[in-house]
Write an enzyme that holds these catalytic residues in place. Structure first.
Site, PDB file in Angstrom:
ATOM      1  N   LYS A 255       0.633  -1.238  -0.165  1.00  0.00           N
ATOM      2  CA  LYS A 255      -0.090   0.122   0.129  1.00  0.00           C
ATOM      3  C   LYS A 255       0.818   1.294  -0.029  1.00  0.00           C
ATOM      4  CE  LYS A 255      -3.615   2.316   2.638  1.00  0.00           C
ATOM      5  NZ  LYS A 255      -4.679   2.119   3.661  1.00  0.00           N
TER       6      LYS A 255
ATOM      7  N   LYS B  47      -2.356  -1.346  -3.574  1.00  0.00           N
ATOM      8  CA  LYS B  47      -3.113  -0.318  -3.557  1.00  0.00           C
ATOM      9  C   LYS B  47      -2.240   0.998  -3.635  1.00  0.00           C
ATOM     10  CE  LYS B  47      -6.498   2.112  -0.546  1.00  0.00           C
ATOM     11  NZ  LYS B  47      -7.340   1.847   0.660  1.00  0.00           N
TER      12      LYS B  47
END
Length: 350
Positions: free
Chosen positions: A219, A273
């Site tokens: 992420k 992400k």
């Protein structure tokens, strides 16, 4: 060297796998397979289906928070009363799962995030309602503290520093109360070191051996999260940034190390992400580990496509489907997307 020069073309062909060099113009015309709709469909190398879609849903208490999210046109925060019909529509379309994210009113936010571990918090009540009224759809819960944190961070903060090990303790408790409510899969998005193994042990000790973990393994500290922070109400409270725990956009090899660690600790699947700016990471992770790999088409990506479509600058529906297909082409097994319902409707229509 000009791209249309013979030497450039020869080098390009020579660099291809030998099996791909099967003829030459005019005997070989690659456009033949593009001539008809049926041939294009027949030879498509990548296919997008409704089973690839996960729908993130924002929740709100009916006493507070506006339904509309200005930076995410077409996305609304849903009350518990509205939730079953919306999720029921997703289930009817064949969407496998929804992911729940709460808007927490300011008076319930604290520096110690007690609301995150309250068995009767908005997320847990939503899980119970969905499992009771739409039992066939999967329910995913975010494990992170930012919706509940008065300081806007994904972990506990002391003297301006986000604490790792102390944050893990409350993240484990959060995961267990979500599992107790009936959540099928927990998705730690906090990026604390070592949290996957501790969450796995906590779930097992609580009798939730069958609750899966999707680790937000890579992420990134991204500029694309702004609308999401508005949607859950965490942006205004955030002090500083999240660069001490989320990854640098410059790094690719580090993503592989993060994924390897999370898998070793017990992750059942991994998340990259944001999605679109990190298609190369999705591809590397899938090729390296051959494990279920998900992508998150984040709020900023949604806002750009949706906003430009509403302005008539692009064909919004075509751009939506092209972007989703791109995730599949890169190797994603599933996609968190705010377009899930709209895309599923288009897929059903053919």
């Amino acid at each position: 060297m000009p791209e249309d020069s013979p030497s450039f073309l020869a080098q390009t062909v020579a660099a291809q796998p030998k099996a791909a060099v099967t003829g030459a113009y005019p005997q070989l015309r690659l456009r033949r397979n593009r001539t008809h709709d049926w041939t294009r469909r027949l030879v498509a190398e990548t296919r997008l289906g409704v089973n690839d879609l996960i729908w993130p849903v924002f929740l709100r208490d009916e006493r507070c928070a506006e339904a509309e999210i200005p930076s995410m046109p077409g996305v609304r925060r849903l009350t518990l009363a509205e939730l079953p019909d919306a999720v029921g529509r997703a289930a009817e379309l064949g969407i496998p799962a929804v992911a729940l994210f709460p808007y927490v009113e300011e008076e319930r936010k604290t520096a110690t995030c007690e609301e995150a571990v309250d068995p009767d918090n908005l997320v847990c009540r939503a899980v119970r309602k969905v499992k009771a009224e739409v039992p066939g759809i999967g329910v995913i819960c975010d494990v992170a503290l930012d919706p509940f944190n008065a300081l806007g961070h994904d972990g506990l903060v002391h003297d301006g520093r986000v604490l790792n090990d102390q944050s893990i303790e409350i993240l484990c408790r959060q995961a267990v109360v979500q599992a107790d409510a009936g959540c099928d899969l927990v998705a730690p998005s906090d990026m604390m070191d070592g949290r996957i193994g501790e969450i796995r042990r906590s779930l097992d000790l609580a009798g939730h051996e069958d609750v899966a973990i999707c680790a937000y393994a890579a992420k990134y500290a991204s500029a694309y999260y702004g609308p999401f922070r508005e949607a859950i109400g965490s942006g205004g409270a955030l002090k500083g940034d999240k660069k001490t725990y989320q990854m640098s956009p410059a790094n690719s090899d580090e993503a592989l190390r993060e994924v390897a660690l999370d898998l070793d600790e017990g992750a059942d699947m991994v998340m990259i992400k944001p999605g679109m700016p990190y298609l190369d990471i999705i591809r590397r992770v899938k090729e390296t580990f051959a494990v279920p790999t998900l992508a998150y088409q984040v709020s900023g990506e949604y806002a750009m496509i949706r906003g430009a479509g509403l302005q008539g600058w692009i064909d919004g529906d075509l751009a939506m489907m092209e972007a989703l297909l791109g995730f599949k082409r890169a190797g994603a097994d599933g996609i968190f997307t705010y377009f899930a319902v709209a895309a599923a409707e288009k897929l059903r229509a053919g």
